[in-house]
Design an enzyme around this catalytic site. Structure first.
Site, PDB file in Angstrom:
ATOM      1  N   ASP A   1      -0.210   5.166   0.930  1.00  0.00           N
ATOM      2  CA  ASP A   1      -0.501   6.095   2.028  1.00  0.00           C
ATOM      3  C   ASP A   1      -0.586   5.357   3.356  1.00  0.00           C
ATOM      4  O   ASP A   1      -1.382   4.435   3.526  1.00  0.00           O
ATOM      5  CB  ASP A   1      -1.825   6.822   1.773  1.00  0.00           C
ATOM      6  CG  ASP A   1      -1.784   7.694   0.532  1.00  0.00           C
ATOM      7  OD1 ASP A   1      -0.802   8.434   0.366  1.00  0.00           O
ATOM      8  OD2 ASP A   1      -2.738   7.638  -0.272  1.00  0.00           O
TER       9      ASP A   1
ATOM     10  N   ASP B   1       0.869  -1.174   0.000  1.00  0.00           N
ATOM     11  CA  ASP B   1       0.000   0.000   0.000  1.00  0.00           C
ATOM     12  C   ASP B   1       0.909   1.227   0.000  1.00  0.00           C
ATOM     13  O   ASP B   1       2.109   1.123   0.316  1.00  0.00           O
ATOM     14  CB  ASP B   1      -0.877  -0.034   1.252  1.00  0.00           C
ATOM     15  CG  ASP B   1      -1.626   1.264   1.469  1.00  0.00           C
ATOM     16  OD1 ASP B   1      -2.353   1.693   0.556  1.00  0.00           O
ATOM     17  OD2 ASP B   1      -1.461   1.851   2.558  1.00  0.00           O
TER      18      ASP B   1
END
Length: 218
Positions: free
Chosen positions: A11, A9
């Site tokens: 953020d 991922d």
């Protein structure tokens, strides 16, 4: 040969972008005369596609209102970036982790709720362009926790579900990993707490980059 894929991922996992997201979301709500959510609520939806995220923040509003807020968010974030106001620092130790994984035979990928443009900005800003063999964004997939991002990443990376680990900081990441039948490895420096990640399906939640490296190589 089937590759080992470490799928990250963005953020809250690779970069700390919460300040930019909160400011842009607050401005978007204000433009449309809506009371801005508190920052805790905004951080809770980081990782979802924008339409899904805004829809969760204002569930009682219609699709047209949600779409207008989404567009204002995009415009505001772009203006913030143009003004030099976007700061998305890498979490400490990430570069060493990526280098260590590559040296150990892993290929790297990203699966993020960011747009193509937003992800490209992060990669360019930190000299990471070309480092990841597969980049999956919200522009081309249903929102997390749908498994589409992971499934296409696996195909592009020449990996398999059995040789893939999804690394993330939110329950959405862990649920997506479970749905795609890959390893779900959480990190505790992002936007959801460790207990939530475990409930969502994480096999473990790591506290440091070094621990994450060790877990991936078990």
């Amino acid at each position: 040969m089937t590759n080992k894929l470490a799928l990250f991922d963005c953020d809250g996992t690779m970069v700390d972008s919460q300040a930019n997201i909160c400011v842009s979301m607050e401005r978007a709500f204000e433009i449309h005369g809506l009371e801005a959510p508190d920052r805790h609520s905004i951080r809770r939806i980081v990782g979802l596609s924008l339409s899904e995220a805004v829809g969760q923040l204002i569930p009682d509003h219609d699709r047209k209102t949600i779409a207008r807020v989404v567009e204002s968010y995009k415009d505001g974030f772009f203006e913030l970036r143009q003004a030099g106001g976007v700061h998305e620092p890498l979490y400490d130790g990430l570069l060493d982790l990526l280098e260590g994984l590559e040296a150990g035979g892993w290929v790297l990928g990203v699966a993020t709720g960011k747009s193509d443009r937003g992800l490209q900005h992060v990669l360019e800003a930190h000299g990471l362009t070309g480092r990841f063999v597969t980049l999956q964004t919200a522009d081309r997939h249903p929102s997390k926790p749908h498994p589409a991002m992971v499934e296409l990443a696996i195909a592009e990376a020449g990996a398999s579900a059995q040789t893939t680990a999804m690394i993330g900081d939110t329950s959405f990441d862990m649920e997506m990993a479970v749905n795609a039948k890959v390893r779900a490895v959480g990190v505790d420096w992002g936007y959801h707490d460790a207990e939530e990640l475990i409930i969502a399906g994480a096999e473990i939640v790591t506290a440091t980059m070094d621990e994450l490296h060790e877990v991936l190589n078990r």
